[in-house]
Design a protein around this motif. Structure first.
Motif, PDB file in Angstrom:
ATOM      1  N   TYR A  99       0.559  -0.856   0.053  1.00  0.00           N
ATOM      2  CA  TYR A  99       0.186  -0.003   0.380  1.00  0.00           C
ATOM      3  C   TYR A  99       0.639   0.962  -0.266  1.00  0.00           C
ATOM      4  O   TYR A  99       0.832   2.027  -0.685  1.00  0.00           O
ATOM      5  CB  TYR A  99      -0.797   0.165   1.061  1.00  0.00           C
ATOM      6  CG  TYR A  99      -1.788   1.077   1.603  1.00  0.00           C
ATOM      7  CD1 TYR A  99      -2.915   0.845   0.074  1.00  0.00           C
ATOM      8  CD2 TYR A  99      -2.189   2.457   2.191  1.00  0.00           C
ATOM      9  CE1 TYR A  99      -3.919   1.869   0.508  1.00  0.00           C
ATOM     10  CE2 TYR A  99      -2.696   3.353   1.879  1.00  0.00           C
ATOM     11  CZ  TYR A  99      -4.122   3.467   1.152  1.00  0.00           C
ATOM     12  OH  TYR A  99      -4.318   4.188   0.484  1.00  0.00           O
ATOM     13  N   GLY A 100       1.733   1.516   0.717  1.00  0.00           N
ATOM     14  CA  GLY A 100       3.062   2.430   0.939  1.00  0.00           C
ATOM     15  C   GLY A 100       3.622   2.507  -0.819  1.00  0.00           C
ATOM     16  O   GLY A 100       3.490   4.029  -0.528  1.00  0.00           O
ATOM     17  N   LYS A 102       2.356   1.805  -3.741  1.00  0.00           N
ATOM     18  CA  LYS A 102       1.133   2.590  -4.549  1.00  0.00           C
ATOM     19  C   LYS A 102       1.000   4.027  -4.253  1.00  0.00           C
ATOM     20  O   LYS A 102       0.853   4.622  -4.985  1.00  0.00           O
ATOM     21  CB  LYS A 102      -0.161   1.886  -4.302  1.00  0.00           C
ATOM     22  CG  LYS A 102      -1.237   1.077  -5.523  1.00  0.00           C
ATOM     23  CD  LYS A 102      -1.859   0.898  -5.125  1.00  0.00           C
ATOM     24  CE  LYS A 102      -3.284   1.397  -4.612  1.00  0.00           C
ATOM     25  NZ  LYS A 102      -5.045   0.055  -3.956  1.00  0.00           N
ATOM     26  N   MET A 103       0.911   4.709  -3.310  1.00  0.00           N
ATOM     27  CA  MET A 103       1.054   5.419  -2.464  1.00  0.00           C
ATOM     28  C   MET A 103       1.708   6.496  -2.736  1.00  0.00           C
ATOM     29  O   MET A 103       1.873   7.771  -3.286  1.00  0.00           O
ATOM     30  CB  MET A 103       1.155   5.595  -1.124  1.00  0.00           C
ATOM     31  CG  MET A 103      -0.144   5.349  -0.917  1.00  0.00           C
ATOM     32  SD  MET A 103      -1.706   6.068  -0.924  1.00  0.00           S
ATOM     33  CE  MET A 103      -3.142   5.085  -1.933  1.00  0.00           C
ATOM     34  N   ARG A 105       3.513   5.983  -6.063  1.00  0.00           N
ATOM     35  CA  ARG A 105       2.667   5.585  -7.503  1.00  0.00           C
ATOM     36  C   ARG A 105       4.616   4.877  -8.358  1.00  0.00           C
ATOM     37  O   ARG A 105       4.374   5.651  -9.080  1.00  0.00           O
ATOM     38  CB  ARG A 105       2.582   7.227  -8.053  1.00  0.00           C
ATOM     39  CG  ARG A 105       1.618   7.828  -7.241  1.00  0.00           C
ATOM     40  CD  ARG A 105       1.753   9.212  -8.583  1.00  0.00           C
ATOM     41  NE  ARG A 105       0.727  10.158  -7.870  1.00  0.00           N
ATOM     42  CZ  ARG A 105      -0.591   9.818  -7.496  1.00  0.00           C
ATOM     43  NH1 ARG A 105      -1.279   8.875  -8.711  1.00  0.00           N
ATOM     44  NH2 ARG A 105      -1.595  10.585  -7.336  1.00  0.00           N
ATOM     45  N   PRO A 151       8.434   0.905   2.007  1.00  0.00           N
ATOM     46  CA  PRO A 151       7.969   2.191   1.692  1.00  0.00           C
ATOM     47  C   PRO A 151       9.289   2.805   1.698  1.00  0.00           C
ATOM     48  O   PRO A 151       9.500   4.409   1.023  1.00  0.00           O
ATOM     49  CB  PRO A 151       7.676   2.674   1.716  1.00  0.00           C
ATOM     50  CG  PRO A 151       6.597   2.337   2.709  1.00  0.00           C
ATOM     51  CD  PRO A 151       6.848   1.448   3.271  1.00  0.00           C
TER      52      PRO A 151
ATOM     53  N   LEU B 168       1.621   5.623   6.004  1.00  0.00           N
ATOM     54  CA  LEU B 168       2.446   5.407   4.786  1.00  0.00           C
ATOM     55  C   LEU B 168       1.942   6.008   3.197  1.00  0.00           C
ATOM     56  O   LEU B 168       2.454   5.743   2.219  1.00  0.00           O
ATOM     57  CB  LEU B 168       1.137   3.550   3.839  1.00  0.00           C
ATOM     58  CG  LEU B 168       1.786   2.522   5.435  1.00  0.00           C
ATOM     59  CD1 LEU B 168       0.876   1.860   4.917  1.00  0.00           C
ATOM     60  CD2 LEU B 168       3.411   2.381   4.953  1.00  0.00           C
ATOM     61  N   GLY B 169       1.490   7.162   3.228  1.00  0.00           N
ATOM     62  CA  GLY B 169       1.628   8.055   3.300  1.00  0.00           C
ATOM     63  C   GLY B 169       0.381   8.349   2.053  1.00  0.00           C
ATOM     64  O   GLY B 169       0.162   9.153   1.169  1.00  0.00           O
ATOM     65  N   GLN B 174      -7.562   9.289  -0.210  1.00  0.00           N
ATOM     66  CA  GLN B 174      -6.958   8.086   0.031  1.00  0.00           C
ATOM     67  C   GLN B 174      -7.280   7.261   0.738  1.00  0.00           C
ATOM     68  O   GLN B 174      -7.356   6.304   0.586  1.00  0.00           O
ATOM     69  CB  GLN B 174      -5.033   8.614  -0.565  1.00  0.00           C
ATOM     70  CG  GLN B 174      -5.706   9.070  -2.593  1.00  0.00           C
ATOM     71  CD  GLN B 174      -3.809   9.277  -2.338  1.00  0.00           C
ATOM     72  OE1 GLN B 174      -2.255   9.162  -0.719  1.00  0.00           O
ATOM     73  NE2 GLN B 174      -3.562   9.139  -3.460  1.00  0.00           N
TER      74      GLN B 174
END
Ligand SMILES: Nc1ncnc2c1ncn2[C@@H]1O[C@H](COP(=O)(O)OP(=O)(O)O)[C@@H](O)[C@H]1O
Ligand SMILES: [Mg+2]
Lengths: 344, 263
Positions: A99-100, A102-103, A105, A151, B168-169, B174
């Protein structure tokens, strides 16, 4: 990354001063543990560093040369392992860890590669496709850790990551976590109320009490040279020898002990392993309890000081309960610390 | 011996209760496919009454489906953020707001309709359009949507989950999209089915708000009972059942599922 906090404090809206003005530095690659009893402000401090809590106005938080005090949490690039893990129940193990990324990008193949790498590092490959609900406590803890580091955060924050586990599991996972954190080679802050955990995992321990960091140093340093009664008691369970100090002697109920120096206005502490039962000791006490612990006995003594005294005795046999024994303590093993108001 | 007697008694009571409920329904449905009700089944079975219903009331059927759909969209757009806000900010103010949203549940549909008529009745364009009925339906069904989502959201540690995503950003949007909505899904589904079922079946309020050109399914039913032959009204009942019963069953299934997750 180096972390630097100056003048950081937190007053909750209800007026609770959870954190008093605090200075803290963490060097690049260092693993620091925040150690203190429940309610002393550890979680608050950690959440301020993460950006989940807004500190009082005077506070400043620096990541290397960036002042991040007002930066929102999602842009601070910190990894966090929550006490309850906070794994996303709507995602598989793989998706949680990814998930991190994906955030950030990253492209799909890149994410897949990184997730696979982290899964391997944390030995989670067999569970990659599982739902979060189909994992044991220990596995969840590892997924939470994997998700936080995937991440590549600037700083890893862990809030009592072992406290949700069974006691039997905790010790194994503690050592495993110490190894993993070293393998990641990351700057990390680890919150715990368990001194053994702090000692086992951290390079440096910052002991907290009532909203402030009272002493920080290597585990050995804290153990051997506590600067306050609180640290002496909390790290290594030092016991108070309550009596009357006259110059460099201490008058106790059970006898008189020489002190290493003038102890006027100080409180005297001693650790159980330094209380020795010998034929010609200057103190006399009565044996109250004898506990066999395999390598040694732990003997509870009364009549020496009001609060009772414990001794670690490593002979083949132990004195019987009810008998009177002589006790000696090397002057060098006595810790003289200023009596402080409000110490827990 | 005694227990088998009680069992038989229980069975009889249950069966007669079922019969009490089912027999009129079956009779009514049978009437809808009987060529001539007064001559009885011997006059033969036919689908012509159902065709007649279709000719006369197809508009009502489509209006009801369209209203239910629009009502669902509105309650989702209002209800999801509302439930989210209430779940994220627990406290006495939230409780008060929740009760306030639920107020239409306690007020009879007729009174609600009267209030709407008093307030908006003079706005001719609005009064005569389908959106007027929609407003009534949204007011009436919104509490079901909000409560259904709130029950599921309230059962998880939403705050910490969102904080996890934030570290996690993930931006606030989101987090809402990736964490809140997917985890609220069982509640959303149960709420959606409840809203659609209630909107299609709602009579009290709609009867007060409707105009001769805007009859929903239940209003049409009342109209057919009042002004058509009995066979047509019965055929209408059949059509109504065919539409509402599967929805009702789906709703019960989804609600049970959401409750299981919320517990
Ligand atoms: N959101 C809050 N509002 C008010 N007081 C709080 C809040 N969170 C924590 N506190 C109080 O702040 C103090 C420190 O809490 P915390 O940082 O959670 O301690 P620890 O993690 O060391 O157990 C406690 O007295 C706690 O009750
Ligand atoms: Mg805590």
């Amino acid at each position: 990354m180096t972390l630097r906090l100056t003048n950081t404090a937190k007053t909750y809206p209800d007026g609770t001063k959870a954190l008093l003005s605090t200075e803290l530095s963490v060097a690049k690659g260092e693993i620091v543990s925040l150690l203190g009893p429940s309610g002393c402000g550890k979680t608050t401090l950690l959440r301020i560093i993460a950006g989940l809590e807004k500190p009082d106005a005077s506070s400043e938080i620096w990541f290397d040369d960036d002042n991040v005090t007002t930066l929102p949490v999602e842009r601070r690039q910190v990894g966090m392992v929550f006490q309850s893990y906070a794994l996303f129940p709507n995602m598989s193990v793989r998706a949680n860890i990814g998930y991190g990324l994906k955030m950030q990008r990253l492209s799909k193949p890149e994410i897949d590669a990184r997730v696979t790498e982290v899964l391997e590092m944390c030995q989670l490959q067999p569970f990659a496709g599982r739902a979060i609900t189909a994992l044991s406590g220990g596995q969840r803890q590892r997924v939470a850790l994997a998700r936080a580091i995937a991440p590549r955060p600037r700083l890893l924050l862990l809030d009592e990551p072992l406290s949700a586990l069974d006691a039997s599991l905790r010790e194994t996972l503690r050592d495993e976590l110490a190894i993993l954190l070293r393998k990641f080679d990351i700057t990390a802050i680890f919150v715990t109320h368990d001194q053994d955990e702090a000692m086992a995992i951290a390079d440096r321990v910052a002991v907290m009490s009532h909203g402030r960091v009272v002493q920080s140093g290597t585990p050995e340093d804290l153990y051997r040279n506590p600067t306050s009664a609180f640290v002496a008691g909390f790290v290594g369970n030092a016991m108070t020898l309550r009596g009357r100090v006259k110059g460099s002697t201490l008058h106790l109920d059970g006898g008189v002990l020489p002190l290493p120096k003038d102890g006027t206005g100080q409180t005297v502490f001693v650790r159980a392993e330094d209380v020795r039962i010998v034929e010609d000791g200057p103190l006399r006490g009565k044996v109250e309890t004898v506990t066999f612990l395999g390598t040694h006995y732990r003997i509870g003594l009364s009549g020496i000081t009001a609060e009772g005294l414990a001794s670690i005795h490593s002979g083949q046999t132990a004195p019987k309960v009810g008998t009177t024994v002589h006790v000696a303590v090397e002057p060098a093993a006595l810790m003289l610390l200023p009596e402080e108001a409000g110490a827990a | 011996m005694l227990s088998s007697k009680t069992k038989i008694l229980q069975l009889i009571v249950t069966l007669s209760a079922c019969a009490f409920l089912l027999v009129p329904t079956i009779l009514s449905v049978m009437a809808g496919v009987t060529a001539n009700y007064f001559k009885g089944i011997s006059s033969g079975l036919t689908l012509k009454w159902i065709y007649r219903v279709w000719e006369l009331y197809a508009d009502s059927i489509f209006l009801s489906l369209w209203l239910a759909f629009a009502c669902l969209i509105c309650t989702l757009i209002i209800g999801l953020p509302a439930a989210y806000g209430l779940a994220r900010n627990p406290g006495w103010l939230s409780r008060l707001l929740e009760e306030f949203i639920s107020l239409p549940l306690a007020v009879p549909g007729l009174a609600l309709a009267l209030a709407l008529l008093q307030l908006y009745g003079s706005m001719k364009g609005f009064r005569a359009s389908w959106t007027f009925i929609l407003v009534g339906h949204v007011l009436y069904t919104l509490p079901f949507m909000v409560r259904s989502i709130l029950a599921v959201l309230g059962a998880m540690d939403l705050k910490t989950l969102e904080e996890g995503a934030a570290t996690l950003g993930a931006s606030p949007w989101q987090r809402f999209r990736d964490i809140v909505v997917p985890n609220a899904m069982p509640g959303i589904l149960a709420g959606a089915l409840t809203v659609v079922t209630l909107s299609i079946g709602e009579f009290n309020l709609t009867w007060m708000l409707h105009t001769p050109y805007l009859k929903t399914l239940p209003v049409g039913l009342a109209d057919s009972y009042a002004s058509m032959r009995l066979e047509i009204a019965s055929a209408y009942t059949l059509v109504f059942f065919v539409l509402i019963v599967p929805l009702l069953m789906a709703m019960q299934w989804a609600s049970a599922r959401a409750q299981r997750i919320a517990k």
